[in-house]
Design a protein around this motif. Structure first.
Motif, short mmCIF file in Angstrom:
data_model
loop_
_atom_site.label_atom_id
_atom_site.label_comp_id
_atom_site.label_asym_id
_atom_site.label_seq_id
_atom_site.Cartn_x
_atom_site.Cartn_y
_atom_site.Cartn_z
N ILE A 182 0.83 -1.20 0.00
CA ILE A 182 0.00 0.00 0.00
C ILE A 182 0.87 1.26 0.00
CG2 ILE A 182 -1.62 1.35 1.40
CD1 ILE A 182 -2.80 -1.36 2.33
N GLY A 183 1.93 1.23 0.81
CA GLY A 183 2.85 2.37 0.82
C GLY A 183 3.47 2.61 -0.53
N LEU A 184 3.84 1.54 -1.21
CA LEU A 184 4.43 1.66 -2.54
C LEU A 184 3.41 2.22 -3.53
CD1 LEU A 184 7.03 1.00 -4.17
CD2 LEU A 184 5.98 -1.21 -4.71
N SER A 185 2.17 1.84 -3.39
CA SER A 185 1.13 2.28 -4.33
C SER A 185 0.89 3.78 -4.25
CB SER A 185 -0.18 1.53 -4.06
OG SER A 185 -0.77 1.96 -2.83
N ARG A 186 1.28 4.39 -3.14
CA ARG A 186 1.08 5.83 -2.95
C ARG A 186 2.33 6.64 -3.28
NH1 ARG A 186 -1.89 5.04 2.96
NH2 ARG A 186 -3.91 4.32 2.14
N ALA A 187 3.39 5.97 -3.66
CA ALA A 187 4.65 6.66 -3.93
C ALA A 187 4.69 7.22 -5.35
CB ALA A 187 5.82 5.69 -3.74
N LEU A 188 5.59 8.18 -5.55
CA LEU A 188 5.74 8.78 -6.88
C LEU A 188 6.18 7.76 -7.91
CD1 LEU A 188 7.48 12.20 -6.02
CD2 LEU A 188 5.13 11.84 -6.81
N CYS A 189 6.99 6.79 -7.48
CA CYS A 189 7.52 5.81 -8.44
C CYS A 189 6.44 4.86 -8.94
CB CYS A 189 8.67 5.02 -7.82
SG CYS A 189 8.17 3.95 -6.45
N CYS A 190 5.26 4.88 -8.32
CA CYS A 190 4.19 3.98 -8.75
C CYS A 190 3.85 4.21 -10.22
CB CYS A 190 2.96 4.18 -7.89
SG CYS A 190 1.65 2.99 -8.20
N SER A 191 3.98 5.45 -10.68
CA SER A 191 3.65 5.77 -12.07
C SER A 191 4.71 5.31 -13.06
CB SER A 191 3.44 7.28 -12.22
OG SER A 191 4.64 7.98 -11.91
N THR A 192 5.93 5.03 -12.58
CA THR A 192 7.01 4.60 -13.48
C THR A 192 7.23 3.09 -13.43
OG1 THR A 192 8.72 4.94 -11.78
CG2 THR A 192 8.18 6.82 -13.21
N LEU A 193 6.71 2.41 -12.40
CA LEU A 193 6.92 0.97 -12.26
C LEU A 193 6.29 0.19 -13.41
CD1 LEU A 193 6.41 0.38 -8.44
CD2 LEU A 193 8.43 -0.27 -9.75
N THR A 194 7.08 -0.68 -14.04
CA THR A 194 6.57 -1.53 -15.11
C THR A 194 6.70 -3.01 -14.77
OG1 THR A 194 8.71 -1.47 -16.24
CG2 THR A 194 7.09 0.18 -16.90
N SER A 195 7.49 -3.32 -13.72
CA SER A 195 7.68 -4.72 -13.32
C SER A 195 7.72 -4.79 -11.80
CB SER A 195 8.97 -5.30 -13.91
OG SER A 195 9.15 -6.65 -13.53
N LEU A 196 6.75 -5.50 -11.24
CA LEU A 196 6.63 -5.59 -9.79
C LEU A 196 6.41 -7.05 -9.40
CD1 LEU A 196 6.42 -3.89 -7.16
CD2 LEU A 196 3.94 -3.81 -7.54
N ASP A 197 7.26 -7.56 -8.50
CA ASP A 197 7.16 -8.96 -8.10
C ASP A 197 7.08 -9.07 -6.58
OD1 ASP A 197 7.30 -11.68 -7.76
OD2 ASP A 197 9.41 -11.87 -8.31
N PHE A 198 5.91 -9.48 -6.09
CA PHE A 198 5.70 -9.77 -4.67
C PHE A 198 5.35 -11.26 -4.50
CE2 PHE A 198 5.63 -5.28 -4.21
CZ PHE A 198 5.76 -4.96 -2.86
N SER A 199 5.77 -12.07 -5.43
CA SER A 199 5.40 -13.49 -5.40
C SER A 199 5.90 -14.16 -4.12
CB SER A 199 5.97 -14.22 -6.63
OG SER A 199 7.38 -14.14 -6.64
N ALA A 200 5.06 -15.05 -3.57
CA ALA A 200 5.36 -15.82 -2.36
C ALA A 200 5.55 -14.94 -1.12
CB ALA A 200 6.60 -16.70 -2.57
N CYS A 201 5.15 -13.68 -1.19
CA CYS A 201 5.09 -12.85 0.02
C CYS A 201 3.74 -13.17 0.68
CB CYS A 201 5.19 -11.37 -0.33
SG CYS A 201 6.78 -10.90 -1.05
N ARG A 202 3.75 -14.11 1.58
CA ARG A 202 2.51 -14.71 2.08
C ARG A 202 1.64 -13.75 2.87
NH1 ARG A 202 5.22 -20.05 4.62
NH2 ARG A 202 6.49 -18.38 5.50
N ARG A 203 2.20 -12.65 3.31
CA ARG A 203 1.43 -11.68 4.08
C ARG A 203 0.78 -10.62 3.16
NH1 ARG A 203 5.12 -9.42 8.68
NH2 ARG A 203 3.12 -8.59 9.40
N VAL A 204 1.00 -10.75 1.87
CA VAL A 204 0.36 -9.86 0.90
C VAL A 204 -0.86 -10.58 0.35
CG1 VAL A 204 0.58 -8.67 -1.31
CG2 VAL A 204 2.50 -8.71 0.30
N SER A 205 -2.02 -9.96 0.45
CA SER A 205 -3.25 -10.61 0.01
C SER A 205 -3.86 -9.87 -1.18
CB SER A 205 -4.26 -10.63 1.16
OG SER A 205 -4.56 -9.33 1.62
#
Length: 218
Positions: A195-218
């Protein structure tokens, strides 16, 4: 055989003018072979992919850094013998190769926050960093990197067990131009970090994001 040739004729390989006698100091056969092939080929020798040189030592990476200070890319994945000694110090990689734009330390699990922070301070223009599998890297190391490397575009931290939501927050705050962030299998990361990342300025430039197997992310 190569070392015998270079001992007698240091300029035998490559353009016939460049002294390659320093290769005689190396001990890892794939590293010696790769270095000779690199100067014999027509490619850009500032880019070094040493993925086959897994037995390379701290001393050898220092020798390479001391003689190839113009390196732009250096990939040393699974070189598990490399420690902070290879990175920190007057003859080490961070101080010698300050023009690096891309580094890959994947699975170099002897490296600690101290190495990460020192490397970042010396290579502030770097664009791509991979510390995947460097299990001693914590939030302090991550913060040191993103505070120093303002132009970071790619940051890979997969399997870094000590990376937390606070680490993601640091990245969100400082890595303003980030295009790729991979934190797969960082098991302490939760929805809070995402959620913190989604509110950051870099959110608009991100093209590849990997949170795979981060079990606490739903």
């Amino acid at each position: 055989m190569v070392k015998l040739v270079l001992h007698e004729y240091p300029s035998y390989y490559g353009d016939g003018q460049t002294n390659l006698g320093w290769l005689c100091k190396l001990k890892t056969p794939p590293l010696i072979a790769y270095s000779v092939v690199a100067v014999e080929s027509a490619g850009d020798s500032r880019h070094r992919d040493l993925w086959q040189c897994t037995e390379m030592s701290d001393e050898e990476i220092q020798i390479v850094a001391d003689n190839r200070r113009d390196l732009i890319t250096l990939l040393v994945p699974k070189c598990t013998k490399l420690s902070n000694v290879a990175i920190i110090g007057g003859r080490a990689l961070a101080h010698r190769c300050q023009f690096l734009e891309k580094i890959n330390f994947d699975s170099c699990d002897l490296l600690t926050d101290k190495a990460a922070e020192e490397f970042a301070r010396e290579t502030k223009e770097i664009r791509s960093m991979n510390f995947a599998g460097c299990t001693k890297i914590t939030g302090m190391g991550v913060m040191g990197i993103v505070e120093s490397c303002k132009y970071l575009r790619e940051f890979t931290l997969n399997r870094c067990e000590l990376v937390t939501d606070e680490s993601i927050m640091s990245i969100a705050q400082h890595a303003l131009y980030l295009e790729l962030l991979h934190v797969g299998f960082c098991l302490q990361v939760s929805n809070l970090g995402l959620i913190g990342l989604s509110r950051a300025l870099c959110c608009s430039t991100l093209t590849s994001l990997d949170f795979s197997a981060c079990r606490r992310v739903s």
